[in-house]
Design a protein around this motif. Structure first.
Motif, short mmCIF file in Angstrom:
data_model
loop_
_atom_site.label_atom_id
_atom_site.label_comp_id
_atom_site.label_asym_id
_atom_site.label_seq_id
_atom_site.Cartn_x
_atom_site.Cartn_y
_atom_site.Cartn_z
N UNK A 88 4.79 -3.84 -7.09
CA UNK A 88 3.45 -3.68 -6.49
C UNK A 88 3.05 -5.03 -5.91
N UNK A 89 3.17 -5.16 -4.60
CA UNK A 89 2.89 -6.47 -4.03
C UNK A 89 1.42 -6.63 -3.64
N UNK A 90 0.60 -5.71 -4.10
CA UNK A 90 -0.84 -5.96 -4.02
C UNK A 90 -1.27 -6.62 -5.34
N UNK A 91 -0.80 -6.06 -6.46
CA UNK A 91 -1.14 -6.61 -7.77
C UNK A 91 -0.46 -7.97 -7.99
N UNK A 107 0.87 -1.19 0.00
CA UNK A 107 0.00 0.00 0.00
C UNK A 107 0.90 1.23 0.00
N UNK A 108 0.81 2.08 -1.01
CA UNK A 108 1.61 3.31 -0.96
C UNK A 108 1.09 4.24 0.13
N UNK A 109 1.97 5.03 0.68
CA UNK A 109 1.57 6.04 1.68
C UNK A 109 1.85 7.43 1.15
N UNK A 110 1.18 8.41 1.71
CA UNK A 110 1.42 9.80 1.33
C UNK A 110 2.63 10.28 2.13
N UNK A 111 3.76 10.48 1.47
CA UNK A 111 4.97 10.90 2.18
C UNK A 111 5.26 12.36 1.86
N UNK A 156 15.51 -16.03 -2.16
CA UNK A 156 14.88 -14.73 -2.39
C UNK A 156 13.39 -14.72 -2.17
N UNK A 157 12.68 -14.07 -3.07
CA UNK A 157 11.23 -13.87 -2.91
C UNK A 157 10.53 -14.28 -4.21
N UNK A 158 9.46 -15.05 -4.05
CA UNK A 158 8.64 -15.42 -5.20
C UNK A 158 7.30 -14.71 -5.12
N UNK A 159 7.01 -13.95 -6.16
CA UNK A 159 5.68 -13.30 -6.23
C UNK A 159 4.83 -14.09 -7.22
N UNK A 160 3.59 -13.63 -7.40
CA UNK A 160 2.70 -14.31 -8.34
C UNK A 160 3.24 -14.17 -9.77
N UNK A 161 4.24 -13.30 -9.95
CA UNK A 161 4.70 -12.99 -11.30
C UNK A 161 6.14 -13.43 -11.58
N UNK A 162 6.98 -13.38 -10.52
CA UNK A 162 8.42 -13.60 -10.80
C UNK A 162 9.15 -14.13 -9.57
N UNK A 163 10.33 -14.68 -9.83
CA UNK A 163 11.25 -15.07 -8.74
C UNK A 163 12.35 -14.01 -8.67
#
Ligand code: NA7
Length: 544
Positions: free
Chosen positions: A358-361, A218-222, A371-378
């Motif tokens: 974007x770890x919501x999408x 979630x982006x925040x207003x910085x 490392x880290x595996x997302x729904x899209x890539x390693x």
């Protein structure tokens, strides 16, 4: 309840201490000083190896104040104010930790603090009206009073993602940062989380990392912090102006130097509004958040205006419009979550060594050995940084087995939401006093801490004067206060949004829905309520 029948036992039991304090952060340190002044014996149990609490644990790169340094330090010690010199308007964590160690030296605090001593349990003993505290090593200690000084943002949480333990590289939660420096040069680094902590970490790590990948859910207003060194002339003015400064902090809504502008957003022309926003955007610290038009956090249209202003700034600062769009919050308005304060944060995303995911999408599915595996890539990493926040407000309480009358667990008492009297007492938990507990005014936290400590110390002084050793909130007083806290949240846009401020933490069982554990009224109103209780001789408490 018959108070008389338990009195003899209470008077004859030998206890180890008058008071046990849990935690040697700013609350515990100041409480210890006040307990000594009252002539009470005290022991502070601290999990860490040194004083400082938040500033002891949060050693992550880039950690620093978001409140002006001189408004954050202790105000009670005139000599300390004159002797200590903050180097920057918003001091970095190592300096704050040095400051707190200096306070510990100055007041010889460590002789009453036992380090490396996490408290596992604290049980009220009905017969002796005392507390039995058990440390993680199994040792047991007794006291008349139990004072929790365990912080509102002190129970770090890791993501509930499969494989967190499997990663073979280096992995750190920001609040459990190692004492040795971590070298990012040439390394592939991941940061998960873009709250106030993530933002400070990202802008620092991006300076040296070989490649930094930011996982933003979630982006925040910085908004810009505008930190800079304090000049010698400013130093003189600061030291001469402390009385005035703390007077101002005592008058503002949340104890910051900034407070809301009395005008409504639409009471001025669009040109005046834009000019005011520009002025706030150029002002150091929280001015744009807590010093904005008075309806910024209550009126949807007003909130939309400032949100659009900050969105324009993000678009101006981030070169790639697609990345800029990813960084602009869509599901909450400006200031309805804690506003991270940044220094060239948005420009980081113009660097070739930084990638935003974007770890919501494309959600993180698992942490792997490499490392880290997302729904899209390693993704392959050498270092993973978890800037994933805290089980806020009540989390530190939940992690200790605190039991009151008849073995009632505090966690059970609060199962339907926190219930307190002025955030400092809980019915069924006699002689337990909470510093910075749920339902207290937070804001510029040391100002709230000092007030809490002074109120609790005032109560203990009153009890001493009346030969009393027992204090418990009356049920109706606790109900009235809890209802008041809930009423204070009404109409605030903040309470329509998921964040630690509304008690939501996706990584903690049972904390997926919003709750009201944060007092959202003004600090002056909070103090007026508490002062009134004291002035009337504590009618809301059973004292004996
Ligand atoms: P915050 O503000 O709670 O931020 C935690 C961040 O971590 C936030 O961006 C979260 O995203 C993110 N997060 C948490 N869990 C996950 C998982 N499982 N996957 C992806 N992203 C995740 O904590 P901070 O330490 O930054 O700040 C806390 C306060 O401490 C701060 O306000 C200061 O007052 C001091 P989300 O927003 O939940 O989508």
């Amino acid at each position: 309840m018959s108070l008389a029948t338990t009195e003899p036992a209470a008077a004859t039991t030998t206890l180890d201490y008058d008071a046990i304090v849990i935690g040697a952060g700013m609350s515990g340190m100041y409480q210890l000083i006040r307990l000594r002044e009252l002539g009470l014996s005290a022991r502070v149990f601290e999990a860490g190896t040194g004083v400082g609490g938040t500033w002891y644990w949060n050693r992550y790169p880039g950690a620093r104040f978001d409140s002006e340094s001189y408004s954050y330090g202790f105000s009670f010690d005139e000599e300390l104010l004159q002797e200590w010199e903050w180097s920057e308007h918003f001091a970095p964590q190592p300096e704050t930790l040095r400051y707190l160690n200096h306070v510990a030296d100055r007041h010889d605090l460590r002789r009453d603090i036992q380090f490396r001593s996490p408290v596992a349990a604290a049980h009220y003993q009905e017969a002796s009206r005392s507390w039995l505290v058990t440390l993680a090593d199994g040792s047991r200690h007794t006291s008349r009073y139990l004072i929790t000084a365990i912080g509102a943002l002190s129970a770090p949480t890791l993501p509930r993602i499969e494989g967190v333990d499997s990663f073979r590289g280096q992995a750190f939660h920001t609040a459990k940062w190692p004492h040795e420096p971590v070298d990012f040069a040439g390394k592939r680094v991941a940061v998960i989380g873009t709250g106030a902590t993530g933002v400070q970490t990202i802008q620092e790590v991006a300076k040296t990392a070989g490649h930094l990948t930011v996982f933003q859910r979630t982006p925040n207003w910085c908004t810009p912090l505008h930190n800079r060194p304090i000049t010698p002339e400013e130093q003189v003015r600061i030291k001469a102006g402390y009385d005035e400064l703390f007077k101002r902090c005592a008058e503002t809504f949340a104890c910051f130097l900034h407070t809301a502008d009395p005008r409504g957003t639409f009471e001025v022309t669009p040109e005046e509004r834009e000019a005011f926003y520009e002025q706030l955007y150029a002002t150091p610290g929280f001015a744009i958040w807590v010093g904005n038009f008075k309806d910024t956090l209550t009126d949807r249209a007003a909130n939309k205006e400032i949100s659009e202003f900050v969105a324009r700034k993000i678009r101006q600062r981030v070169k790639d419009p697609r990345i800029a769009d990813m960084l602009i919050p869509k599901d909450h308005g400006f200031g309805t979550r804690r506003v991270p304060q940044e220094t060239h944060y948005y420009e980081v995303y113009n660097q070739p060594n930084v990638t935003l995911v974007d770890s919501k999408a494309t959600p993180i599915q698992r942490i792997t050995p490499t490392g880290i595996t997302t729904s899209e890539a390693d993704y392959a990493f050498d270092i993973i940084i978890y800037a994933t926040g805290f089980d806020a407000l009540t989390g530190a309480f939940d992690r200790i087995d605190i039991r009151g009358r008849d073995g009632l667990a505090l966690k059970q008492k609060w199962a339907g939401g926190a219930q307190t009297f002025v955030g400092m007492l809980v019915q069924d938990f006699p002689n337990m006093f909470m510093l910075l507990g749920p339902h207290t005014a937070l804001g510029n936290i040391p100002r709230s801490i000092e007030y809490n400590v002074e109120w609790v110390s005032g109560l203990l002084r009153h009890m001493q004067a009346h030969g009393q050793t027992f204090a418990e909130a009356r049920p109706e007083a606790m109900r009235t206060w809890t209802e008041h806290v809930i009423a204070c949240a009404e109409g605030l846009l903040t309470f329509e949004v998921d964040s630690w401020m509304t008690g939501v933490n996706s990584n903690v069982e049972g904390k997926q829905t919003r709750s009201i554990a944060r007092y959202a009224g003004s600090a002056p109103a909070y103090r007026a309520w508490c002062d009134d209780v004291a002035a009337k001789g504590y009618p809301d408490l059973v004292l004996d």
